[in-house]
Scaffold this motif. Sequence first.
Motif, PDB file in Angstrom:
ATOM      1  N   SER A   1      -4.177   7.053 -11.749  1.00  0.00           N
ATOM      2  CA  SER A   1      -2.971   7.882 -11.710  1.00  0.00           C
ATOM      3  C   SER A   1      -1.726   7.041 -11.452  1.00  0.00           C
ATOM      4  O   SER A   1      -0.671   7.262 -12.056  1.00  0.00           O
ATOM      5  N   LEU A   2      -1.853   6.075 -10.562  1.00  0.00           N
ATOM      6  CA  LEU A   2      -0.693   5.261 -10.203  1.00  0.00           C
ATOM      7  C   LEU A   2      -0.252   4.368 -11.362  1.00  0.00           C
ATOM      8  O   LEU A   2       0.934   4.022 -11.473  1.00  0.00           O
TER       9      LEU A   2
ATOM     10  N   PHE B   1       0.634  -1.554  -5.064  1.00  0.00           N
ATOM     11  CA  PHE B   1       1.165  -2.496  -6.038  1.00  0.00           C
ATOM     12  C   PHE B   1       0.872  -3.922  -5.576  1.00  0.00           C
ATOM     13  O   PHE B   1       1.114  -4.277  -4.416  1.00  0.00           O
ATOM     14  N   VAL B   2       0.354  -4.736  -6.498  1.00  0.00           N
ATOM     15  CA  VAL B   2       0.012  -6.128  -6.223  1.00  0.00           C
ATOM     16  C   VAL B   2       1.057  -7.015  -6.899  1.00  0.00           C
ATOM     17  O   VAL B   2       1.269  -6.925  -8.112  1.00  0.00           O
ATOM     18  N   PHE B   3       1.696  -7.889  -6.108  1.00  0.00           N
ATOM     19  CA  PHE B   3       2.732  -8.792  -6.605  1.00  0.00           C
ATOM     20  C   PHE B   3       2.170 -10.215  -6.596  1.00  0.00           C
ATOM     21  O   PHE B   3       1.818 -10.737  -5.534  1.00  0.00           O
TER      22      PHE B   3
ATOM     23  N   ALA C   1       0.839  -1.200   0.000  1.00  0.00           N
ATOM     24  CA  ALA C   1       0.000   0.000   0.000  1.00  0.00           C
ATOM     25  C   ALA C   1       0.873   1.248   0.000  1.00  0.00           C
ATOM     26  O   ALA C   1       1.909   1.301   0.676  1.00  0.00           O
ATOM     27  N   VAL C   2       0.462   2.277  -0.765  1.00  0.00           N
ATOM     28  CA  VAL C   2       1.248   3.499  -0.877  1.00  0.00           C
ATOM     29  C   VAL C   2       0.360   4.716  -0.669  1.00  0.00           C
ATOM     30  O   VAL C   2      -0.862   4.662  -0.822  1.00  0.00           O
TER      31      VAL C   2
ATOM     32  N   VAL D   1       3.687  -7.645 -11.559  1.00  0.00           N
ATOM     33  CA  VAL D   1       3.353  -6.499 -10.711  1.00  0.00           C
ATOM     34  C   VAL D   1       2.319  -5.646 -11.425  1.00  0.00           C
ATOM     35  O   VAL D   1       2.476  -5.318 -12.607  1.00  0.00           O
ATOM     36  N   ALA D   2       1.253  -5.293 -10.702  1.00  0.00           N
ATOM     37  CA  ALA D   2       0.194  -4.465 -11.269  1.00  0.00           C
ATOM     38  C   ALA D   2      -0.299  -3.498 -10.205  1.00  0.00           C
ATOM     39  O   ALA D   2      -0.279  -3.797  -9.008  1.00  0.00           O
ATOM     40  N   VAL D   3      -0.737  -2.338 -10.631  1.00  0.00           N
ATOM     41  CA  VAL D   3      -1.339  -1.361  -9.730  1.00  0.00           C
ATOM     42  C   VAL D   3      -2.775  -1.767  -9.449  1.00  0.00           C
ATOM     43  O   VAL D   3      -3.503  -2.205 -10.349  1.00  0.00           O
TER      44      VAL D   3
END
Length: 752
Positions: A346-347, A393-395, A331-332, A378-380
Amino acid sequence: MLIRCHKVTAMPPVVKNGVPLAFVLMLLGAPRAALADGLSGFLEYGFGSGTNKVRDISGATSNSSSSNFLQRYNLAFDRSLYPSLLLKGGGLFEGTTQHGSFEGRDSRSTAERLSPYLELSLRTPFVGSGIGYRRREDMSSANGVSAPKEIQDLYTFDFSLNPSDLPTLSFNYGHRDLYDENRTMRNIALDDFTWSSNYRSTQGLELNYGGGYSLMQDRLLQSENTSLSNAVRAAYSGKIPWRSVTYQTSYNFNIQNSQVSSGSAYVSQVGQQLALITGNVSPTVTEGQLGTFQPLNLVRPQSELPPAVPKQNNIGMSFAVDTEVNTLFLAVTSATLGGTHPSVTSLKNYERLFTWQIYTSKDGVNWSILPAGMEPTVAVGSNPATVGDQTGFVFDFKPGVRTRYIKIVETPVPLTAPFPADINPDSIVAVSLQASTVLQAAPGKSASSSSSAGVFNFNARAQLSPNVSYDLGLVFTHSKTDQASLSTTTLVNNGLSLVYRVSDAASLNGRLTEEFSLDPEGEVRNMLTYNAAFSLMSLPTLTHSLVYGGRTEFAPEGTVISNSIFLNNSAQLYQGLSSVLAAGFSTTSRSTGEVSDSVSFTFGADIVPNRYVTMTLSYQDQTGQQSGGGKPESKTYTRTAAANVTYRPFDALYLTGGYGLTMQDNRSDVTLQNYSIGWAPFRGGDLQFAFGYNEALDSTGNQKTKSMLPSLRWNIRPGATLDISYSVQQTTSDLSGSTDSRALSAHLRIAL
């Protein structure tokens, strides 16, 4: 509030539907004065502009700029219908417009949010209950292209009982609908039930129980996920007259069951979050123990040059036992005028900008990268295990790993323009990490999983004599999942402590501790720690302390022995003159033959000749040496000296100045200066001016930053403030080049 910006030909207009929406919200939400117990609100406006110029060592330059305008309107009311029955409501509208330019390419983005709410609550010492409704509408556009409106509706209910000397009881229910305006990209319904009961007696007994049930329905994918969890805790503490023994014991047990039909579900794994910043010397990404979690910036600020020694962010988790993991969610946040949570849209602009690596470890010290073929995709997105507001970001890595420790490694990079309104060009900060595993069901069928874990803890302390005490600790954990058999860990520690008062002016302290651990694989670790300290007050104004510490660790990877000794002295020489003097030596040796030694020396003095002037002097010297273990011998040193003066002739004015010198091996000496002025010309401090100039050297010693910041704050009236600031920052490096950043920001807030 610092906003980097481009030249602005005209003040950005107020978002065309923002003001009408705000005033409609105020008119509709504001009850008549005769009916309202309380009415509050605020208006808030923010503007910023700035430029950024970067020149690399080859002479090539790049220019970027952006501008932001924020408007925010809030109105809230509360009314007591009865002495314990309260009605609250209100709403918030906010809009942000941003213009940007990078190398001649212009961009424009907007973001708007409308958030009304209404709550009714009953609160008494014995019973509490409440119902509520909240709605959130998010609208955004970039370069004239509008994204679908995102909507969240939240309905809540809670009930609690708090009887005296009896167990408490609480129940909460929430229903959330998340969808876009066309219900074509997202259409999810989530029901959450939680309940708990707690009891604590005056005899040291504590009992806790909590549970939860969630149901998530994805109406687009036609899938349904359920999760049921229960947790109990029992604790007891007491005393035994013999040897003044005190003890505490507790047992925690939890069980979780998940089920998915016609699709997949993510099951969260419980662990401890960790973090560390590494370089090309110890600690490194392959050898280093992560510490307490702290938010880390994933990007390099626009005005900051690449460091000579690359730094890497390490963000990880540890689990009580080996745990199945195949998905991580990082999480960011990104602090802007409009808030801190960037949108997924946006991300996604920076999805391919970052470079990520996944490492695992058995002991939390030595790390290995995931093998070839298991590199993560990796995907937002949002947290796949919980439907919420957080983005990140999801790994995903298949088929997954079983590990005790796992971490993500990332090297900060600068963002590239254009910058959306909800993205801070200097900051995308990792704030949490969540691990989960995927539960997959075949089409038309369902799948389930279950896990359970328990922790037993026992601590006791006995006073063997007035000066000697003994303590014993035991931690035993067990866990079981559908994918693995029963797994256990054991940790035992015990120690002797000495506290002895030699005289009124002298004291002696010491401690010897042994720690034994057995991990699920049957590997044994043993560690001895020993330390002693002697303190002496030879005069009322003169104190000394001698501290020794040591540790010997026996592990399958080898033996590590560490020892250190430090001498500290402090003196109050005269009234207004005090000083400290300290020196120390530490050494660490490994079974591989590697030896690390460090010597440090510190001196400091505080001088207060009168009530207007304060001066401080400081000097630090640290020398390190490494040898053996098949590595080349190396020596390093860092010496710093600094002097600072503060002059405050009267309360409304202060001036400070400082000068510093830094000396490092294989580098030229560097001098640093800093000055600041503060002035409040009017009585009460309604108008305040400040000016600051500072020079700083980064930890690698190759980058020098000069910054200047004048600012003004005007307290127009109680609840109304205006803040204006202008900053100039210049960074130079012989290895990377230079940057020149200038930014203006203004912020007005008026409470109604």
